[in-house]
Motif scaffolding. Structure first.
Motif, mmCIF file in Angstrom:
data_model
loop_
_atom_site.group_PDB
_atom_site.id
_atom_site.type_symbol
_atom_site.label_atom_id
_atom_site.label_comp_id
_atom_site.label_asym_id
_atom_site.label_seq_id
_atom_site.Cartn_x
_atom_site.Cartn_y
_atom_site.Cartn_z
ATOM 1 N N UNK A 154 0.815 -1.311 -0.059
ATOM 2 C CA UNK A 154 0.020 0.217 0.154
ATOM 3 C C UNK A 154 0.804 1.384 0.128
ATOM 4 N N UNK A 155 1.551 1.265 0.986
ATOM 5 C CA UNK A 155 2.657 2.691 1.198
ATOM 6 C C UNK A 155 3.671 2.006 -0.504
ATOM 7 N N UNK A 156 3.780 1.961 -1.432
ATOM 8 C CA UNK A 156 4.634 1.782 -1.988
ATOM 9 C C UNK A 156 3.947 2.033 -3.589
ATOM 10 N N UNK A 157 2.720 1.303 -3.541
ATOM 11 C CA UNK A 157 2.197 2.479 -4.844
ATOM 12 C C UNK A 157 1.106 3.519 -4.341
ATOM 13 N N UNK A 158 0.597 3.629 -3.492
ATOM 14 C CA UNK A 158 0.486 5.142 -2.849
ATOM 15 C C UNK A 158 1.348 5.830 -3.343
ATOM 16 N N UNK A 162 0.346 9.226 -5.766
ATOM 17 C CA UNK A 162 0.512 10.137 -5.289
ATOM 18 C C UNK A 162 2.390 11.797 -5.465
ATOM 19 N N UNK A 163 3.168 10.742 -4.742
ATOM 20 C CA UNK A 163 4.384 11.413 -5.081
ATOM 21 C C UNK A 163 5.198 11.863 -6.223
ATOM 22 N N UNK A 164 4.952 10.579 -6.964
ATOM 23 C CA UNK A 164 6.130 10.907 -7.944
ATOM 24 C C UNK A 164 5.576 10.515 -9.770
ATOM 25 N N UNK A 165 3.929 10.893 -9.397
ATOM 26 C CA UNK A 165 3.218 10.970 -10.230
ATOM 27 C C UNK A 165 3.807 9.487 -11.816
ATOM 28 N N UNK A 166 3.723 8.066 -11.040
ATOM 29 C CA UNK A 166 4.090 7.147 -11.611
ATOM 30 C C UNK A 166 2.442 6.364 -11.733
ATOM 31 N N UNK A 167 2.200 6.214 -13.105
ATOM 32 C CA UNK A 167 0.748 5.533 -13.609
ATOM 33 C C UNK A 167 0.860 4.047 -12.502
ATOM 34 N N UNK A 168 -0.865 4.040 -12.839
ATOM 35 C CA UNK A 168 -1.218 2.898 -11.603
ATOM 36 C C UNK A 168 -0.456 1.532 -11.453
ATOM 37 N N UNK A 169 -0.235 0.800 -13.358
ATOM 38 C CA UNK A 169 0.042 -0.055 -13.504
ATOM 39 C C UNK A 169 1.177 -0.230 -13.027
ATOM 40 N N UNK A 174 5.295 -2.348 -8.597
ATOM 41 C CA UNK A 174 6.778 -1.811 -8.379
ATOM 42 C C UNK A 174 5.860 -2.383 -6.743
ATOM 43 N N UNK A 175 4.424 -2.031 -5.670
ATOM 44 C CA UNK A 175 4.174 -1.900 -4.684
ATOM 45 C C UNK A 175 4.396 -3.381 -4.870
ATOM 46 N N UNK A 176 4.164 -4.373 -5.525
ATOM 47 C CA UNK A 176 3.761 -5.776 -5.517
ATOM 48 C C UNK A 176 5.769 -6.400 -5.122
ATOM 49 N N UNK A 177 6.194 -5.608 -5.620
ATOM 50 C CA UNK A 177 7.458 -5.925 -5.989
ATOM 51 C C UNK A 177 8.513 -5.676 -3.865
ATOM 52 N N UNK A 178 7.988 -5.235 -3.235
ATOM 53 C CA UNK A 178 8.308 -4.758 -1.815
ATOM 54 C C UNK A 178 7.830 -6.059 -1.030
ATOM 55 N N UNK A 179 6.474 -6.754 -1.424
ATOM 56 C CA UNK A 179 6.073 -7.087 -0.523
ATOM 57 C C UNK A 179 6.530 -8.873 -0.376
ATOM 58 N N UNK A 228 -3.269 -6.472 -19.268
ATOM 59 C CA UNK A 228 -4.982 -5.740 -19.985
ATOM 60 C C UNK A 228 -4.915 -5.102 -20.006
ATOM 61 N N UNK A 229 -3.581 -3.872 -19.277
ATOM 62 C CA UNK A 229 -3.268 -2.687 -18.977
ATOM 63 C C UNK A 229 -4.060 -1.968 -18.477
ATOM 64 N N UNK A 230 -5.158 -2.758 -18.116
ATOM 65 C CA UNK A 230 -6.807 -1.576 -17.234
ATOM 66 C C UNK A 230 -6.625 -2.148 -16.029
ATOM 67 N N UNK A 231 -6.323 -1.573 -14.728
ATOM 68 C CA UNK A 231 -7.380 -2.231 -13.477
ATOM 69 C C UNK A 231 -8.669 -1.714 -13.127
ATOM 70 N N UNK A 232 -9.481 -2.730 -13.840
ATOM 71 C CA UNK A 232 -11.189 -2.844 -12.734
ATOM 72 C C UNK A 232 -11.344 -3.306 -12.036
#
Lengths: 455, 455
Positions: A154-158, A162-169, A174-179, A228-232
């Motif tokens: 959560x901390x990594x992805x968000x 928010x801080x670095x304007x990285x797009x969602x996917x 990167x957040x997942x790689x921290x787990x 797929x390139x989208x998050x729904x």
């Protein structure tokens, strides 16, 4: 009478001619990979660090960051960047016109070998993870694991969004790689210190096993989102459910399959009578996971967990070891080789953003796992710092994330390099931190000189 | 602030998208290969035939001759011929536009894996051939071997050129394929009959070892001729000398290298400390042989002979076995799969010429080896028929010739099919003929139920 055609009708001229060159390129690549992995691994071991770290750094040295001996089209390299292709032109008579095709084909072959390597790695990790042991460690390990996955993710992805304007996917990736938590590295250090069977040791190892399972599910979901390139939301829920059902379902059905597997293997009399059926099963599961839009490694891991329950587990494990020995380094060295650490060179002003991201990831990676020590309840005298430190190293599992991310093409060069640096640093600092937490002098680290990370 | 590009800059779109499909294709191909090799090998063994024969026939069944599950562009197949590609379109969402690239890449990967398989096979054969044993068998084995190479080679090549108008290079290639003797098959039958240590047994096994060495030199020379496409005497002499010097030179220099190899391996502490240096050496030798225009397998065989002399030979051998178990079947099944036995279907009138050639090759293959029994001198009561029969099976070495010939593109479909049929038949008839020559009832063949061809 039969008139033999003077020019062969079969075999397109190009393939027939390039075959020996492609083989020469693959053989040279494998020689480079093995030399890099052994040199790196041995130096790492001599410095009392996990060998896998050295294999990765060996890959960085021979790859896109430095020597350019092993470069890949996926990371933007062209045939002219490859020192290996120049060498083949020099000594083996490779013609300049044939270079692009030979380069692309040999890169593709090495990439597939690396993917088979990570499949074998996860199969082996599955074979060596005993899910029955988890029952003894209980719910405290589960809490540590879940917090250790949710907090850094959560901390990594968000933070990235928010801080670095990285797009969602890419941010999710990167957040997942921290787990991840590397069970190999932590359990090696714990056994060196003699704390493997302590309360802290049991919680850490139990949590790391659960972490592996959670991490692989997270990876399967995230990699599928990348495709797929989208998050729904519906899709995310579907993926989480299908990955969980696939894993739990295979383990459950595996209990019945085990007996048939044993019966078949007992019937066989020819060479490879154990390892070939096991690989058929592992590759089949990997294929199935791939087909239902999850990751091949999820299937291989499930196959390992299932076969772990058979009587032949030990014999199988022994035979899988040399196969893993020759295939897994191809994966680790390739991951290192594909990364261009040059994009994090602090002397280039444009790299500052990438460096800040890398620093951010490292801080989140450490704090996100450190806090898990304080989630343990009902234990008065537990060493919370040790548990937190023990969960820090990302090791081979973190590299699997980086490798899959790189193959899927969602990570930018600087984000990929940042993940690699995060994996290297967390793996690097965990052993001394753990020794500090247990207030043990580091000399005792010599207790088990032959113990090896991945064992 | 760092702005993350919404579309990844690295990784060409196509490669990134096709990666999972190529992996799925390779995994499916490997599953098919392993199933074919195990089913074929086990059925063959149950019929008291060498498993390698079953693996080959398994390949024929899944390949271009029958099921079309595993077909290769080299043998004239296109992506639409591949049942596997249709299957991937059906279950894995492979798009029709992507089919040709996925088909070509996965075929190339499997072909390279097959080539690495035959490199490992020859490395293993080298490791298991004890050149010191040859001294004891003496010159009689050498005479049997030389006659058994020269007679079928000359009769085959000249016959194909004069009787069937086959052009020089393919005729030489087919003639060379007649020279091999399978040490595995003969020594298995001899040990079943209890004649392995008899005078006849020692001569046969000794001759088969020399035959391997001569055969690999012949193959290296012939394959090199196929690359240049012309036969000139100076070149032939150069090739024979360079192949011989390469092999003898490596064995000679290997005696000194052995000690360094042992010293290096003893220094290493991480996983794969024996098998990785051994493979680096084998791949390096294979690469060197490839670079000097000989065959990669000659280098791998030389590497095996060299490492055979170390103290660690047994340990190394044990670790190479599972690696060979998973890679060698890819070679045998591919050889079978690439052949289209349909070109020898006797009900199609145009095939008659091919069938006559196949019959001719089989007759030469049998008579050319049978006469070797009468070259033994100074032995009154020797069983000459047994020696002749013992030299007949071509087995895996004959398949290596067929495989290399197929890859080089010099063999027509019918000539390649004729060689495969010759290998199958000679391997098939040798065990009963040997049993007949020793006038042993075939029931004793049950003595060693677990003995395996390649062991």
């Amino acid at each position: 009478m039969f008139i033999y055609p003077p020019i062969p009708l079969l075999a397109t001229e190009t393939t027939a001619n390039l075959g020996p060159m492609i083989l020469a390129g693959v053989l040279l690549s494998l020689i480079i990979i093995y030399l890099a992995s052994k040199l790196g691994g041995e130096i790492s071991r001599a410095l009392n660090l996990p060998p896998v770290l050295g294999e990765l750094v060996g890959g960085v040295v021979v790859g896109a960051s430095a020597l350019h001996l092993l470069v890949f089209p996926e990371s933007g390299a062209t045939a002219t960047d490859s020192v290996l292709m120049s060498f083949l032109q020099l000594v083996a008579g490779l013609t300049p016109e044939a270079v692009p095709e030979v380069f692309n084909t040999q890169s593709e072959v090495i990439s597939v070998l690396a993917e088979i390597g990570v499949i074998i790695l996860l199969f082996e990790i599955g074979l060596e993870s005993d899910i029955r042991e988890l029952k003894e460690v209980g719910y405290q390990a589960a809490i540590v694991a879940v917090v250790g996955v949710v907090a850094p993710f959560t901390a990594g992805t968000v933070g990235l969004m928010l801080l670095f304007n990285v797009s969602t996917i890419p941010a999710i990736f990167a957040g997942a790689a921290l787990t991840a938590t590397s069970i190999g590295i932590t359990s090696k250090v714990l056994s060196e210190l003699g704390y493997l069977k302590s309360k802290e040791g049991q919680i850490i190892v139990g949590a790391a096993v659960i972490d592996d399972v959670l991490g692989i599910i997270v990876l399967a979901v995230v990699a599928s989102l990348a495709k797929t390139g989208t998050v729904d939301v519906v899709n995310v829920i579907y993926l989480i459910v299908s990955a969980t059902v696939f894993l739990l379902g295979s383990i459950f059905l595996g209990k019945f399959f085990n007996k048939s597997f044993m019966a078949v293997s007992d019937l066989l009399q020819t060479r490879g009578k154990l390892v070939i059926p096991a690989l058929i099963f592992a590759f089949f599961m990997a294929f199935m996971a791939n087909v239902i839009q999850l990751e091949a490694i999820l299937g291989a891991f499930a196959a390992g967990l299932v076969l772990d329950e058979t009587d032949k587990r030990k014999e199988l494990d022994q035979q899988v070891v040399p196969i893993a020995d020759i295939l897994v380094p191809i994966f680790f060295v390739s991951v290192g080789a594909k990364v261009n650490l040059g994009v994090l060179n602090p002397f280039v002003p444009e790299n500052r953003a990438g460096l800040i991201i890398a620093t951010f990831l490292i801080v989140v990676a450490i704090i996100g796992k450190l806090i898990t020590g304080w989630t343990v309840t009902g234990q008065e005298k537990i060493n919370r710092l040790a548990i937190g430190f023990g969960m820090i190293p990302r090791g081979e599992v973190g590299l699997v994330f980086a490798g899959i991310g790189s193959a899927s093409g969602v990570l930018s060069q600087s984000l990929e390099a940042a993940i690699i640096v995060m994996v290297i640093l967390t793996t690097f600092i965990a052993p001394p931190l753990l020794r500090f937490a247990f207030k043990e002098p580091s000399e005792t680290a010599e207790k088990l000189p032959n113990a090896d990370t991945a064992n």
